[in-house]
Enzyme design. Structure first.
Site, mmCIF file in Angstrom:
data_model
loop_
_atom_site.group_PDB
_atom_site.id
_atom_site.type_symbol
_atom_site.label_atom_id
_atom_site.label_comp_id
_atom_site.label_asym_id
_atom_site.label_seq_id
_atom_site.Cartn_x
_atom_site.Cartn_y
_atom_site.Cartn_z
ATOM 1 N N ARG A 109 13.472 4.594 11.727
ATOM 2 C CA ARG A 109 12.264 5.434 11.736
ATOM 3 C C ARG A 109 11.434 5.171 13.009
ATOM 4 O O ARG A 109 11.976 4.744 14.010
ATOM 5 C CB ARG A 109 11.472 5.183 10.437
ATOM 6 C CG ARG A 109 12.291 5.522 9.188
ATOM 7 C CD ARG A 109 11.545 5.236 7.908
ATOM 8 N NE ARG A 109 10.313 6.032 7.817
ATOM 9 C CZ ARG A 109 9.341 5.803 6.936
ATOM 10 N NH1 ARG A 109 9.476 4.811 6.050
ATOM 11 N NH2 ARG A 109 8.261 6.560 6.918
ATOM 12 N N PRO A 169 0.786 -1.234 0.000
ATOM 13 C CA PRO A 169 0.000 0.000 0.000
ATOM 14 C C PRO A 169 0.820 1.288 0.000
ATOM 15 O O PRO A 169 1.859 1.374 0.642
ATOM 16 C CB PRO A 169 -0.820 -0.098 1.295
ATOM 17 C CG PRO A 169 -0.168 -1.143 2.111
ATOM 18 C CD PRO A 169 0.499 -2.081 1.161
ATOM 19 N N ASN A 170 0.313 2.231 -0.757
ATOM 20 C CA ASN A 170 0.837 3.599 -0.868
ATOM 21 C C ASN A 170 2.121 3.720 -1.685
ATOM 22 O O ASN A 170 2.552 4.834 -1.982
ATOM 23 C CB ASN A 170 1.026 4.239 0.526
ATOM 24 C CG ASN A 170 -0.272 4.276 1.292
ATOM 25 O OD1 ASN A 170 -1.271 4.802 0.783
ATOM 26 N ND2 ASN A 170 -0.308 3.708 2.478
ATOM 27 N N TYR A 183 11.481 8.992 0.859
ATOM 28 C CA TYR A 183 11.339 8.107 -0.306
ATOM 29 C C TYR A 183 11.996 8.636 -1.582
ATOM 30 O O TYR A 183 11.961 7.973 -2.618
ATOM 31 C CB TYR A 183 9.857 7.805 -0.553
ATOM 32 C CG TYR A 183 9.236 7.044 0.606
ATOM 33 C CD1 TYR A 183 9.610 5.721 0.857
ATOM 34 C CD2 TYR A 183 8.326 7.649 1.470
ATOM 35 C CE1 TYR A 183 9.085 5.023 1.926
ATOM 36 C CE2 TYR A 183 7.784 6.960 2.546
ATOM 37 C CZ TYR A 183 8.177 5.646 2.769
ATOM 38 O OH TYR A 183 7.657 4.945 3.830
ATOM 39 N N ARG A 186 4.536 11.041 -1.614
ATOM 40 C CA ARG A 186 5.024 10.664 -0.279
ATOM 41 C C ARG A 186 6.229 11.537 0.080
ATOM 42 O O ARG A 186 6.796 12.229 -0.760
ATOM 43 C CB ARG A 186 5.346 9.172 -0.224
ATOM 44 C CG ARG A 186 4.058 8.344 -0.331
ATOM 45 C CD ARG A 186 4.251 6.908 -0.016
ATOM 46 N NE ARG A 186 4.299 6.646 1.418
ATOM 47 C CZ ARG A 186 4.368 5.417 1.941
ATOM 48 N NH1 ARG A 186 4.399 4.359 1.142
ATOM 49 N NH2 ARG A 186 4.406 5.250 3.241
ATOM 50 N N ASN A 205 7.932 -5.792 -1.229
ATOM 51 C CA ASN A 205 7.935 -4.664 -0.304
ATOM 52 C C ASN A 205 6.505 -4.584 0.234
ATOM 53 O O ASN A 205 5.621 -4.029 -0.426
ATOM 54 C CB ASN A 205 8.325 -3.371 -1.018
ATOM 55 C CG ASN A 205 8.386 -2.205 -0.038
ATOM 56 O OD1 ASN A 205 7.891 -2.294 1.088
ATOM 57 N ND2 ASN A 205 8.990 -1.106 -0.457
ATOM 58 N N HIS A 225 12.788 -2.856 1.388
ATOM 59 C CA HIS A 225 12.217 -1.559 1.749
ATOM 60 C C HIS A 225 13.065 -0.463 1.135
ATOM 61 O O HIS A 225 14.298 -0.567 1.112
ATOM 62 C CB HIS A 225 12.180 -1.377 3.272
ATOM 63 C CG HIS A 225 11.343 -2.411 3.941
ATOM 64 N ND1 HIS A 225 9.971 -2.353 3.952
ATOM 65 C CD2 HIS A 225 11.678 -3.560 4.574
ATOM 66 C CE1 HIS A 225 9.490 -3.426 4.583
ATOM 67 N NE2 HIS A 225 10.515 -4.178 4.957
ATOM 68 N N GLU A 284 12.495 -9.793 1.217
ATOM 69 C CA GLU A 284 11.760 -8.599 1.664
ATOM 70 C C GLU A 284 12.626 -7.369 1.376
ATOM 71 O O GLU A 284 13.831 -7.386 1.664
ATOM 72 C CB GLU A 284 11.512 -8.729 3.172
ATOM 73 C CG GLU A 284 10.848 -7.522 3.811
ATOM 74 C CD GLU A 284 10.806 -7.646 5.341
ATOM 75 O OE1 GLU A 284 11.178 -8.706 5.895
ATOM 76 O OE2 GLU A 284 10.409 -6.653 5.980
ATOM 77 N N ALA A 330 3.369 -0.842 4.669
ATOM 78 C CA ALA A 330 2.903 -0.840 6.073
ATOM 79 C C ALA A 330 2.444 -2.217 6.542
ATOM 80 O O ALA A 330 2.483 -2.510 7.746
ATOM 81 C CB ALA A 330 1.786 0.186 6.249
HETATM 82 C C1 DQA Z 1 8.395 0.944 3.378
HETATM 83 C C2 DQA Z 1 8.573 1.166 4.883
HETATM 84 C C3 DQA Z 1 7.254 0.977 5.621
HETATM 85 O O1 DQA Z 1 7.427 1.228 7.008
HETATM 86 C C4 DQA Z 1 6.214 1.957 5.088
HETATM 87 O O2 DQA Z 1 4.975 1.730 5.708
HETATM 88 C C5 DQA Z 1 6.088 1.958 3.616
HETATM 89 C C6 DQA Z 1 7.291 1.806 2.798
HETATM 90 C C7 DQA Z 1 9.676 1.250 2.586
HETATM 91 O O3 DQA Z 1 9.771 0.806 1.455
HETATM 92 O O4 DQA Z 1 10.549 1.955 3.085
HETATM 93 O O5 DQA Z 1 5.020 2.187 3.068
HETATM 94 O O6 DQA Z 1 8.077 -0.428 3.176
#
Ligand code: DQA
Length: 143
Positions: free
Chosen positions: A106, A9-10, A22, A17, A73, A99, A97, A76
């Site tokens: 964070r 998500p997002n 990011y 963002r 990825n 990120h 995994e 959240a």
């Molecule tokens: C994320 C890190 C997560 O904590 C966050 O909720 C994201 C992006 C990252 O790629 O840094 O949406 O997965």
């Protein structure tokens, strides 16, 4: 070799963002970056993004059924989705995994990953290159 690259998500809205976290990349340019690196390393990447937990679970089932390696990825969902964790556990091909940011630097709620325990490994904090490093790690794992 196929690889399924799943984004949670997002991530589809990287354009709006926090750029301090990011970077300036749009989701489209992230996809282009991953596609280029995948070709370089001999992969055919199927890159998907969803804001929907059920859809991501369905894609993990597909990877389990077709024995396709996964780079994910979970965004959240990383921090609380036991359902995605259980689906990830079904994938018998390597699962990595990734990120963009380093969640450990964070907020505290980001310090827990319920996914890491069922992943071959986690790569975080290198922006779009987290995915590139994951492709290199995947290549080493399957060769
Ligand atoms: C994320 C890190 C997560 O904590 C966050 O909720 C994201 C992006 C990252 O790629 O840094 O949406 O997965």
């Amino acid at each position: 070799m196929k690889v399924l690259v799943l984004n949670g998500p997002n991530l589809g809205r990287l354009d709006i963002r926090d750029s301090a976290i990011y970077g300036d990349m749009t989701y489209a340019s992230l996809v282009a970056h991953i596609e280029g690196a995948a070709k370089t390393h001999g992969f055919e990447a199927d890159i998907r993004q969803s804001n929907d937990e059920a859809e991501i679970i369905g894609w993990l089932h597909e990877a389990a059924d077709t024995r396709t390696p996964v780079i994910i990825n979970p965004a959240a969902f990383t921090h609380y989705s036991y359902a995605i964790r259980d689906a990830a556990e079904l994938v018998k091909a390597p699962l990595i995994e990734v990120h963009l940011s380093n969640p450990l630097s964070r907020e505290e709620f980001r310090h827990t990953s319920v996914i890491s325990g069922v992943a071959n490994g986690t790569i975080a904090g290198f922006g779009p290159n987290s995915y590139v490093l994951a492709l290199i790690a995947l290549k080493a794992l399957i060769s």
